[in-house]
Design a protein around this motif. Structure first.
Motif, PDB file in Angstrom:
ATOM      1  N   PHE A 231      12.689  -0.645   4.697  1.00  8.55           N
ATOM      2  CA  PHE A 231      13.140   0.612   5.245  1.00  8.55           C
ATOM      3  C   PHE A 231      13.198   1.644   4.118  1.00  8.55           C
ATOM      4  CE2 PHE A 231      14.751  -1.476   8.810  1.00  8.55           C
ATOM      5  CZ  PHE A 231      14.270  -0.600   9.778  1.00  8.55           C
ATOM      6  N   THR A 232      13.370   1.031   2.953  1.00  8.79           N
ATOM      7  CA  THR A 232      13.474   1.695   1.520  1.00  8.79           C
ATOM      8  C   THR A 232      12.031   2.754   1.418  1.00  8.79           C
ATOM      9  OG1 THR A 232      15.128   0.702   0.584  1.00  8.79           O
ATOM     10  CG2 THR A 232      13.733   2.133  -0.878  1.00  8.79           C
ATOM     11  N   VAL A 233      10.892   1.796   1.340  1.00 10.49           N
ATOM     12  CA  VAL A 233       9.679   2.059   1.283  1.00 10.49           C
ATOM     13  C   VAL A 233       9.251   3.189   2.359  1.00 10.49           C
ATOM     14  CG1 VAL A 233       7.171   1.404   1.098  1.00 10.49           C
ATOM     15  CG2 VAL A 233       8.736   0.074  -0.009  1.00 10.49           C
ATOM     16  N   PHE A 234       9.436   2.978   3.497  1.00 11.12           N
ATOM     17  CA  PHE A 234       9.063   3.735   4.486  1.00 11.12           C
ATOM     18  C   PHE A 234       9.884   4.928   4.876  1.00 11.12           C
ATOM     19  CE2 PHE A 234       6.111  -0.389   5.236  1.00 11.12           C
ATOM     20  CZ  PHE A 234       5.177   0.420   5.550  1.00 11.12           C
ATOM     21  N   GLY A 235      11.138   4.503   4.888  1.00 11.45           N
ATOM     22  CA  GLY A 235      12.146   5.688   5.245  1.00 11.45           C
ATOM     23  C   GLY A 235      12.309   6.588   4.181  1.00 11.45           C
TER      24      GLY A 235
ATOM     25  N   PHE B  68       0.723  -1.162   0.021  1.00  3.22           N
ATOM     26  CA  PHE B  68      -0.154   0.043  -0.056  1.00  3.22           C
ATOM     27  C   PHE B  68       0.968   1.309  -0.023  1.00  3.22           C
ATOM     28  CE2 PHE B  68      -1.955   3.404   2.531  1.00  3.22           C
ATOM     29  CZ  PHE B  68      -3.194   3.833   1.723  1.00  3.22           C
ATOM     30  N   VAL B  69       1.869   1.448   0.871  1.00  2.53           N
ATOM     31  CA  VAL B  69       2.493   2.572   1.167  1.00  2.53           C
ATOM     32  C   VAL B  69       3.409   2.562  -0.229  1.00  2.53           C
ATOM     33  CG1 VAL B  69       4.353   3.800   2.407  1.00  2.53           C
ATOM     34  CG2 VAL B  69       2.847   2.422   3.400  1.00  2.53           C
ATOM     35  N   PHE B  70       4.022   1.577  -0.846  1.00  3.90           N
ATOM     36  CA  PHE B  70       4.720   1.671  -2.143  1.00  3.90           C
ATOM     37  C   PHE B  70       4.000   2.125  -3.308  1.00  3.90           C
ATOM     38  CE2 PHE B  70       5.898  -0.561  -6.004  1.00  3.90           C
ATOM     39  CZ  PHE B  70       7.325  -0.340  -6.240  1.00  3.90           C
ATOM     40  N   LEU B  71       2.617   1.988  -3.481  1.00  7.95           N
ATOM     41  CA  LEU B  71       1.715   2.178  -4.330  1.00  7.95           C
ATOM     42  C   LEU B  71       1.307   3.525  -4.167  1.00  7.95           C
ATOM     43  CD1 LEU B  71      -0.128  -1.141  -5.297  1.00  7.95           C
ATOM     44  CD2 LEU B  71       1.762  -0.095  -6.675  1.00  7.95           C
ATOM     45  N   ALA B  72       0.815   4.028  -2.986  1.00 11.26           N
ATOM     46  CA  ALA B  72       0.444   5.326  -2.615  1.00 11.26           C
ATOM     47  C   ALA B  72       1.797   6.433  -2.369  1.00 11.26           C
ATOM     48  CB  ALA B  72      -0.126   5.211  -1.279  1.00 11.26           C
TER      49      ALA B  72
ATOM     50  N   PRO C  43       5.958   7.614  -3.304  1.00  4.29           N
ATOM     51  CA  PRO C  43       6.731   8.054  -4.739  1.00  4.29           C
ATOM     52  C   PRO C  43       7.401   6.785  -5.326  1.00  4.29           C
ATOM     53  CG  PRO C  43       7.898   8.695  -2.839  1.00  4.29           C
ATOM     54  CD  PRO C  43       6.591   8.151  -2.462  1.00  4.29           C
ATOM     55  N   THR C  44       6.542   5.941  -5.858  1.00  9.91           N
ATOM     56  CA  THR C  44       6.739   4.485  -6.537  1.00  9.91           C
ATOM     57  C   THR C  44       8.180   4.369  -7.234  1.00  9.91           C
ATOM     58  OG1 THR C  44       4.376   4.143  -6.463  1.00  9.91           O
ATOM     59  CG2 THR C  44       5.893   2.385  -7.747  1.00  9.91           C
ATOM     60  N   THR C  45       8.190   5.386  -8.348  1.00  7.42           N
ATOM     61  CA  THR C  45       9.418   5.239  -9.281  1.00  7.42           C
ATOM     62  C   THR C  45      10.767   5.530  -8.287  1.00  7.42           C
ATOM     63  OG1 THR C  45       7.890   5.947 -11.139  1.00  7.42           O
ATOM     64  CG2 THR C  45      10.331   6.044 -11.238  1.00  7.42           C
ATOM     65  N   LEU C  46      10.360   6.665  -7.611  1.00  4.85           N
ATOM     66  CA  LEU C  46      11.495   7.199  -6.600  1.00  4.85           C
ATOM     67  C   LEU C  46      12.155   5.813  -5.623  1.00  4.85           C
ATOM     68  CD1 LEU C  46      12.480  10.286  -5.035  1.00  4.85           C
ATOM     69  CD2 LEU C  46      12.359   8.159  -3.509  1.00  4.85           C
ATOM     70  N   LEU C  47      11.078   5.131  -5.238  1.00  6.99           N
ATOM     71  CA  LEU C  47      11.275   4.149  -4.220  1.00  6.99           C
ATOM     72  C   LEU C  47      12.007   2.873  -4.920  1.00  6.99           C
ATOM     73  CD1 LEU C  47       8.112   4.053  -2.105  1.00  6.99           C
ATOM     74  CD2 LEU C  47      10.407   4.855  -1.574  1.00  6.99           C
ATOM     75  N   LEU C  48      11.642   2.648  -6.341  1.00  7.20           N
ATOM     76  CA  LEU C  48      12.351   1.659  -7.092  1.00  7.20           C
ATOM     77  C   LEU C  48      13.786   1.929  -7.171  1.00  7.20           C
ATOM     78  CD1 LEU C  48       9.666   0.754  -9.750  1.00  7.20           C
ATOM     79  CD2 LEU C  48      10.412  -0.734  -7.630  1.00  7.20           C
ATOM     80  N   SER C  49      14.122   3.173  -7.557  1.00  5.28           N
ATOM     81  CA  SER C  49      15.430   3.684  -7.967  1.00  5.28           C
ATOM     82  C   SER C  49      16.096   3.910  -6.541  1.00  5.28           C
ATOM     83  CB  SER C  49      15.418   5.165  -8.409  1.00  5.28           C
ATOM     84  OG  SER C  49      16.881   5.666  -8.502  1.00  5.28           O
ATOM     85  N   ALA C  50      15.468   4.123  -5.241  1.00  4.67           N
ATOM     86  CA  ALA C  50      16.252   4.206  -4.220  1.00  4.67           C
ATOM     87  C   ALA C  50      16.773   2.923  -3.431  1.00  4.67           C
ATOM     88  CB  ALA C  50      15.138   5.018  -3.308  1.00  4.67           C
ATOM     89  N   TYR C  51      15.841   1.913  -3.835  1.00  2.00           N
ATOM     90  CA  TYR C  51      15.986   0.419  -3.283  1.00  2.00           C
ATOM     91  C   TYR C  51      17.409   0.029  -3.769  1.00  2.00           C
ATOM     92  CZ  TYR C  51      15.740  -4.474  -2.022  1.00  2.00           C
ATOM     93  OH  TYR C  51      15.948  -5.815  -1.384  1.00  2.00           O
ATOM     94  N   VAL C  52      17.604   0.133  -5.326  1.00  3.13           N
ATOM     95  CA  VAL C  52      18.770  -0.399  -5.989  1.00  3.13           C
ATOM     96  C   VAL C  52      20.009   0.594  -5.496  1.00  3.13           C
ATOM     97  CG1 VAL C  52      20.032  -0.230  -8.291  1.00  3.13           C
ATOM     98  CG2 VAL C  52      17.598  -0.977  -8.083  1.00  3.13           C
ATOM     99  N   GLU C  53      19.886   1.869  -5.355  1.00  2.19           N
ATOM    100  CA  GLU C  53      21.082   2.565  -4.829  1.00  2.19           C
ATOM    101  C   GLU C  53      21.413   2.671  -3.286  1.00  2.19           C
ATOM    102  OE1 GLU C  53      22.368   7.384  -4.982  1.00  2.19           O
ATOM    103  OE2 GLU C  53      20.651   6.644  -6.283  1.00  2.19           O
ATOM    104  N   ASN C  54      20.353   2.396  -2.607  1.00  2.00           N
ATOM    105  CA  ASN C  54      20.521   2.217  -1.147  1.00  2.00           C
ATOM    106  C   ASN C  54      21.341   0.820  -0.844  1.00  2.00           C
ATOM    107  OD1 ASN C  54      19.084   4.224  -0.380  1.00  2.00           O
ATOM    108  ND2 ASN C  54      17.207   3.327   0.044  1.00  2.00           N
ATOM    109  N   VAL C  55      20.908  -0.133  -1.577  1.00  2.00           N
ATOM    110  CA  VAL C  55      21.630  -1.439  -1.407  1.00  2.00           C
ATOM    111  C   VAL C  55      23.165  -1.476  -1.884  1.00  2.00           C
ATOM    112  CG1 VAL C  55      21.854  -3.565  -2.008  1.00  2.00           C
ATOM    113  CG2 VAL C  55      19.549  -2.719  -1.498  1.00  2.00           C
TER     114      VAL C  55
END
Length: 623
Positions: free
Chosen positions: A365-369, A274-278, A280-292
């Protein structure tokens, strides 16, 4: 009373249970009666431990991560946790679900928004607050606290318990880990002390998590139903949820923990989606890759950061608290994942425990943080909420999206179920430890430990809230770290006993010391001299054969020379020339052989071997 004594004798360990139960009840009574005194003791205790032994905790956790990676890729990776023909007891999906929910579910919910946002507002390592660099650092530090390091602690301990319990048929207790080091002494006082320390660490570690969970459930109730954020309400919640956890404990491992874990994972996954879709979805996808990627790139630097040049106060409040919390949880989580991991290989166990929960935590943490940081940058005012009360941060985030009431109710339910699974799993593990490793423990003792964990959480909240929870985790985590390091050594020793290392072939590393180098050089030269001596013997034998052949040639040549009519003088002259040349060659060979023999004798005397060319009676070492 006589029936109670008979029951305890039949079902619990005669030393570990009464000592552990007595210390736990004693702490509850002391902290409950002398609340102010207990509260004043917690803060100085935390400061002393983190300032004097913080470096030890950081180095210890780092070493266990390195050790776990060695086990996953080293020579013991294919060893099974059980007989060679054993198969896993649970499906992979159920195994992952139980690992995740029993590991750090409450921590993800309590700190999922609060920690990244706090580090973004107040970065600890020399970047400007509320900047892009602060956002990246905030996510990296949060990943560090929930990444490979804590799960390496769980993996090492759980692996050791599973190996000795299922492959060597020892009781599933902490003392069994030390059998290679202590031998039969694990059944004496040292073994009792190890199990008792594990029980206390589990009780206080689980109680810390339950305290966080109750504070967040109280915040959820305040959001949905308008409850006050108060200690009184938190005590009521502890009592209600402890009853629910007690019911789960009484149901047993398979029917209790597994079912609740699966339900809870599904609810948590729905909240995450829910939080992922509601958000900034595109930013979260990019952030997950970069954060890892950033986490992996800076892993060693972050892992070994001890605050030497930047101050250690922040580390005391965050990293050292986390390490102590995870360490104090390790008997509980390690025992639990060992119990559910029979039949898996060491590589499968370590990689599963390290990677799956870690990557899921990173996603959480990427989705919520990152969502919280983006909302704060947009002026949502989440930072003020976090600075006032961590437990309200997640609900403040959900309030920014549609269906806020529904998602807040789901979140409160998820936290409550994580509370139940933590208490359920912790009670089961403690009961195993205090019953000598039995997996079929009586319901009565499991209920006792479930209630005890709730009582410890209650008195900690009464004695100082969050600070008391942190101090309790740190005070039990430090001594158990030493136990974990010794357990790692014992596990390696046990693996080497079962699977001795094969002799290495090919080039070897140079010796570690000058005496060792000298000894090896001497041995090499002695062997070389022995080979040269053998070569001289063979050459001497060849020379003797050549002389015999020469004598035969002289004899036969003389007879043949007189035979040809009319050719006596010419044949004899030619033969004399050839014979003289043969004599010169033999003489030269004798001189060369003698020179080599003298050189060999000199080298042998230098190494103290005597003269290898001398007869046995002539050698100095001849008796």
């Amino acid at each position: 009373m006589s029936r109670l004594i008979a029951f305890l004798r039949a079902n619990v360990h005669p030393v570990v249970f009464p000592v552990s139960a007595g210390l736990t009840v004693g702490f509850v009574v002391f902290a409950g009666v002398f609340t102010d005194t207990a509260g004043r003791l917690f803060t100085p205790l935390q400061v002393f431990i983190t300032t004097q032994f913080g470096w030890f905790m950081i180095a210890g956790v780092a070493s266990m991560l390195a050790f776990s990676l060695y086990l996953a890729i080293g020579p013991y990776a294919k060893v099974k946790l059980g007989p060679d023909d054993s198969e896993p007891d649970y499906s992979t999906l159920s195994w992952f679900a139980m690992l995740f929910s029993a590991g750090m579910g409450i921590g993800l919910l309590y700190y999922g928004v609060a920690e990244p946002l706090t580090h973004y507002l107040e970065p600890p390592r020399g970047v400007a607050p509320e900047s892009q660099a602060a956002a990246q650092q905030a996510m990296n530090i949060t990943f560090h606290h929930y990444g490979f390091s804590p799960w390496a602690v769980y993996a090492v301990l759980g692996l050791g318990l599973a190996y000795f319990g299922f492959r060597r048929d020892l009781p599933l207790t902490m003392r069994s880990l030390f059998q290679p080091l202590l031998g039969e002494r694990i059944h004496g006082g040292l073994g009792h002390a190890i199990d008792t320390l594990a029980v206390l660490g589990t009780v206080f570690g689980v109680a810390t998590s339950l305290g966080f969970g109750v504070m967040q459930i109280n915040a959820g109730m305040a959001t949905v139903f308008g409850w006050d954020l108060s200690t009184r309400n938190q005590m009521i919640l502890i009592a209600v949820i402890t009853l629910a956890a007690t019911a789960s404990v009484a149901a047993g491992l398979d029917s209790g923990i597994q079912r609740i874990s699966q339900v809870n994972i599904n609810l948590a996954a729905l909240l995450l989606v829910f939080v992922f879709l509601a958000g900034p979805t595109t930013l979260l996808l990019s952030a997950y890759v970069e954060n890892v990627g950033h986490y992996v790139q800076t892993l060693i630097d972050t892992l070994l950061w001890s605050g030497t040049y930047e101050g250690s106060e922040w580390l005391s409040d965050w990293t050292l608290f986390y390490w102590a919390w995870w360490i104090s949880w390790s008997p509980f989580v390690g025992m639990f994942i060992a119990r559910i991991s029979r039949g898996r290989t060491i590589r499968e166990f370590v990689l599963g425990v390290l990677l799956v929960p870690t990557m899921v935590s990173f996603l959480w943490f990427t989705v919520f943080g990152n969502t919280a940081i983006e909302l704060e940058r947009a002026g949502a005012g989440l930072g003020a909420v976090v600075q006032e009360d961590f437990s309200s941060a997640l609900f403040a985030l959900l309030d920014q999206f549609p269906l806020a009431t529904v998602t807040s109710v789901v979140t409160t339910l998820v936290v409550g179920l994580f509370f139940v699974t933590s208490s359920d799993s912790g009670s089961f593990v403690v009961d195993m430890l205090t019953s000598g490793g039995s997996t079929n423990t009586p319901v009565q003792t499991r209920i006792f430990w479930a209630v005890s964990e709730g009582a410890v959480a209650a008195v900690l909240l009464l004695s100082g809230g969050l600070a008391a929870l942190q101090a309790a985790a740190i005070s039990t985590g430090l001594p158990f770290l030493l136990v974990l390091l010794l357990a790692s050594w014992s596990l390696l020793k046990g693996l080497r006993e079962e699977h001795p290392p094969e002799p290495r072939s090919g080039p070897r590393l140079p010796p570690a010391s000058l005496p060792d180098a000298t000894y090896r050089e001497q041995e090499f030269r002695k062997r070389e001299l022995e080979l040269r001596e053998r070569e001289l013997q063979l050459r001497e034998r060849a020379l003797q054969l050549a002389e015999q052949e020469f004598e035969l040639t002289v004899t036969n040549g003389g007879e043949d020379a007189a035979a040809p009519p009319g050719g006596h003088v010419t044949a004899t002259g030619q033969l004399d020339v050839e014979l003289d040349a043969g004599r010169e060659q033999l003489e030269a060979a004798r001189h060369e052989l003698a020179a080599d023999a003298r050189e060999l004798a000199a080298d042998a005397r230098e190494l103290g071997m005597g003269d290898p060319t001398a007869t046995p009676d002539e050698r100095p070492d001849h008796a």
